[in-house]
Motif scaffolding. Structure first.
Motif, PDB file in Angstrom:
ATOM      1  N   VAL A 191      -5.034 -89.563   6.168  1.00 18.65           N
ATOM      2  CA  VAL A 191      -5.034 -88.653   5.074  1.00 18.65           C
ATOM      3  C   VAL A 191      -3.699 -88.070   4.729  1.00 18.65           C
ATOM      4  CG1 VAL A 191      -5.677 -86.059   4.966  1.00 18.65           C
ATOM      5  CG2 VAL A 191      -7.408 -87.725   6.119  1.00 18.65           C
ATOM      6  N   LEU A 196       0.065 -91.979  -1.881  1.00 18.05           N
ATOM      7  CA  LEU A 196      -0.621 -92.853  -2.508  1.00 18.05           C
ATOM      8  C   LEU A 196      -1.089 -92.439  -4.007  1.00 18.05           C
ATOM      9  CD1 LEU A 196      -3.046 -94.131  -0.103  1.00 18.05           C
ATOM     10  CD2 LEU A 196      -1.071 -95.319  -0.641  1.00 18.05           C
ATOM     11  N   MET A 197      -1.212 -91.073  -4.344  1.00 15.19           N
ATOM     12  CA  MET A 197      -1.535 -90.583  -5.521  1.00 15.19           C
ATOM     13  C   MET A 197      -0.411 -90.985  -6.259  1.00 15.19           C
ATOM     14  SD  MET A 197      -3.574 -89.311  -7.867  1.00 15.19           S
ATOM     15  CE  MET A 197      -5.026 -88.858  -7.039  1.00 15.19           C
ATOM     16  N   GLN A 256      -1.442 -90.041   3.967  1.00 12.77           N
ATOM     17  CA  GLN A 256      -0.742 -90.993   3.029  1.00 12.77           C
ATOM     18  C   GLN A 256      -1.378 -90.713   1.586  1.00 12.77           C
ATOM     19  OE1 GLN A 256       1.289 -93.620   3.823  1.00 12.77           O
ATOM     20  NE2 GLN A 256       0.903 -92.251   5.880  1.00 12.77           N
ATOM     21  N   TRP A 257      -2.438 -89.886   1.644  1.00 10.92           N
ATOM     22  CA  TRP A 257      -2.840 -89.381   0.175  1.00 10.92           C
ATOM     23  C   TRP A 257      -1.957 -89.257  -0.677  1.00 10.92           C
ATOM     24  CZ3 TRP A 257      -8.333 -87.256   1.689  1.00 10.92           C
ATOM     25  CH2 TRP A 257      -9.021 -88.082   2.376  1.00 10.92           C
ATOM     26  N   PHE A 295      -6.216 -95.560  -7.744  1.00 16.79           N
ATOM     27  CA  PHE A 295      -5.805 -94.723  -6.500  1.00 16.79           C
ATOM     28  C   PHE A 295      -6.973 -95.063  -5.525  1.00 16.79           C
ATOM     29  CE2 PHE A 295      -7.068 -90.913  -3.950  1.00 16.79           C
ATOM     30  CZ  PHE A 295      -6.023 -90.725  -3.209  1.00 16.79           C
ATOM     31  N   SER A 296      -8.081 -95.203  -5.730  1.00 18.34           N
ATOM     32  CA  SER A 296      -9.139 -95.694  -4.717  1.00 18.34           C
ATOM     33  C   SER A 296      -9.178 -96.911  -4.251  1.00 18.34           C
ATOM     34  CB  SER A 296     -10.622 -95.823  -5.513  1.00 18.34           C
ATOM     35  OG  SER A 296     -10.687 -96.717  -6.605  1.00 18.34           O
ATOM     36  N   VAL A 313      -6.104 -96.443  -1.668  1.00 13.46           N
ATOM     37  CA  VAL A 313      -6.782 -95.601  -0.376  1.00 13.46           C
ATOM     38  C   VAL A 313      -7.610 -96.530   0.289  1.00 13.46           C
ATOM     39  CG1 VAL A 313      -8.442 -93.962   0.331  1.00 13.46           C
ATOM     40  CG2 VAL A 313      -6.781 -93.173  -1.529  1.00 13.46           C
TER      41      VAL A 313
END
Length: 166
Positions: free
Chosen positions: A45, A51-52, A47-48, A62-63, A66
């Motif tokens: 979490v 990553l965004m 990392q989100w 993004f998906s 993730v």
């Protein structure tokens, strides 16, 4: 005590007493695995935000990022942690330690979970500031605290008498 209270105690007072208490409860592999998976889940979490930021900067999905992070943090890294715990246990036994393989796993997994809040902070800073000096410093502090916690927790686990197998 609750999990968050134990994490707070580890961060404030150090992990040795908390690891000693968990080891005194006896072998419970499901508890050790839960510590590892919760820690890896928190870091996933964390990392989100990064990553965004990466997805927006590089016009990436993004998906997809993730999904790769999920595979890494929830499948691959737990296997790496199990391997590292086994190696450290073997080295500890060669050096005269009296602990068990379970104790080595618990020490590593607890250290990872106890330092996960620092990983969350690092992820947040990486998402807000990118690869800034502040985010890098937070990462260095996080990994340094993790290594120190693991060292202390492993010392505690290695001094516990072998009252159980595994």
């Amino acid at each position: 005590m609750g999990l968050t209270a134990d994490i707070r105690r580890s961060l404030v007072q150090g992990p040795r007493q908390v690891v000693r208490e968990h080891l005194a409860r006896g072998v419970n592999e499901s508890r050790a695995l839960a510590f590892l998976m919760i820690g890896c889940g928190l870091i996933f979490v964390a990392q989100w935000p990064r990553l965004m930021r990466t997805a927006q900067a590089e016009q990436d999905e993004f998906s997809r990022l993730v999904a790769y992070a999920l595979l890494g943090w929830m499948i691959i890294w737990p296997l790496v942690f199990y391997g590292a715990a086994g190696i450290v246990h073997a080295v500890s036994r060669l050096a005269g330690g009296h602990g068990t393989a379970y104790g080595a796993r618990l020490a590593l997994f607890w250290s990872w979970l106890a330092t996960a809040p620092l990983g969350l902070l690092t992820g947040l800073l990486a998402g807000l500031t990118g690869s800034s000096a502040l985010a890098n410093l937070a990462g260095v502090v996080w990994i340094g605290v993790f290594v120190a916690f693991w060292w202390l927790a492993q010392k505690e686990a290695a001094t516990m008498p072998r009252t159980h197998g595994l």
